[in-house]
Design a protein around this motif. Sequence first.
Motif, mmCIF file in Angstrom:
data_model
loop_
_atom_site.group_PDB
_atom_site.id
_atom_site.type_symbol
_atom_site.label_atom_id
_atom_site.label_comp_id
_atom_site.label_asym_id
_atom_site.label_seq_id
_atom_site.Cartn_x
_atom_site.Cartn_y
_atom_site.Cartn_z
ATOM 1 N N ARG A 36 5.859 7.668 -1.915
ATOM 2 C CA ARG A 36 5.881 6.358 -2.540
ATOM 3 C C ARG A 36 6.931 5.443 -1.922
ATOM 4 O O ARG A 36 6.833 4.239 -2.017
ATOM 5 C CB ARG A 36 6.141 6.484 -4.037
ATOM 6 N N ARG B 73 6.289 1.972 2.247
ATOM 7 C CA ARG B 73 5.410 0.876 1.873
ATOM 8 C C ARG B 73 4.946 0.178 3.142
ATOM 9 O O ARG B 73 5.700 0.020 4.091
ATOM 10 C CB ARG B 73 6.143 -0.131 0.998
ATOM 11 N N ASP C 261 -9.240 3.304 -0.253
ATOM 12 C CA ASP C 261 -8.728 4.489 -0.952
ATOM 13 C C ASP C 261 -7.255 4.347 -1.298
ATOM 14 O O ASP C 261 -6.579 5.331 -1.548
ATOM 15 C CB ASP C 261 -8.980 5.747 -0.123
ATOM 16 N N LYS C 262 -6.749 3.117 -1.336
ATOM 17 C CA LYS C 262 -5.333 2.869 -1.619
ATOM 18 C C LYS C 262 -5.160 1.955 -2.830
ATOM 19 O O LYS C 262 -5.941 1.032 -3.029
ATOM 20 C CB LYS C 262 -4.651 2.189 -0.423
ATOM 21 N N VAL D 126 0.863 -1.171 0.000
ATOM 22 C CA VAL D 126 0.000 0.000 0.000
ATOM 23 C C VAL D 126 0.899 1.219 0.000
ATOM 24 O O VAL D 126 1.751 1.375 0.870
ATOM 25 C CB VAL D 126 -0.927 0.001 1.226
ATOM 26 N N TYR D 127 0.752 2.080 -0.992
ATOM 27 C CA TYR D 127 1.564 3.284 -1.106
ATOM 28 C C TYR D 127 0.819 4.446 -0.480
ATOM 29 O O TYR D 127 -0.350 4.648 -0.737
ATOM 30 C CB TYR D 127 1.828 3.606 -2.580
ATOM 31 N N THR D 128 1.514 5.217 0.354
ATOM 32 C CA THR D 128 0.908 6.432 0.870
ATOM 33 C C THR D 128 0.804 7.420 -0.292
ATOM 34 O O THR D 128 1.616 7.376 -1.210
ATOM 35 C CB THR D 128 1.746 7.033 2.020
ATOM 36 N N PRO D 129 -0.182 8.296 -0.298
ATOM 37 C CA PRO D 129 -0.411 9.154 -1.460
ATOM 38 C C PRO D 129 0.790 9.985 -1.904
ATOM 39 O O PRO D 129 1.006 10.164 -3.078
ATOM 40 C CB PRO D 129 -1.549 10.070 -1.017
#
Length: 158
Positions: free
Chosen positions: A14, A17, A66-67, A8-11
């Motif tokens: 990048r 993780r 939302d990810k 899952v990448y934070t907005p």
Amino acid sequence: MKNDFFFVYTPYLREQRTKVRALHEILATGGVYGLDKGEEKMKLIKNIDVYAPEPLGKKDVLILGDKIAKIEEAGGMPEIPFLLPEDVIDGSDRILTPGFIDCHVHVLGGGGEGGFANRTPEATVEGMTRFGVTTVVGCLGTDGIGRDMCALVAKTKG
């Protein structure tokens, strides 16, 4: 498939993780992050041209909540049996990019130094996100009477 993990990448970072449950566990339960099935919305965008920001080519993109959870070559995403047809999006002839940052937005409207007659309307969330802008830097402009910092903060914080 046991070694296949989602990242899952934070907005905006990048490089950070977060490893979540293994793919086979997610496919078996239909959930993620320890939530029950149905609490976390899942979407699959197929055959979309991805830029991150460098061009990655045609991909299948799995979204959990939302990810972005997984990106595979177009047609390479494993079958997800509980994914409903309305949750599969055809991305052909479309592009997917990170959100854009607009560094100079008159959120409260522009102009006004010549009076109220020459003011432009306030910016709207719909007007910005329609073109991919997800982050703005709000500016006051030259009209310090009709607009102030408190109003700018109130408008941007919602």
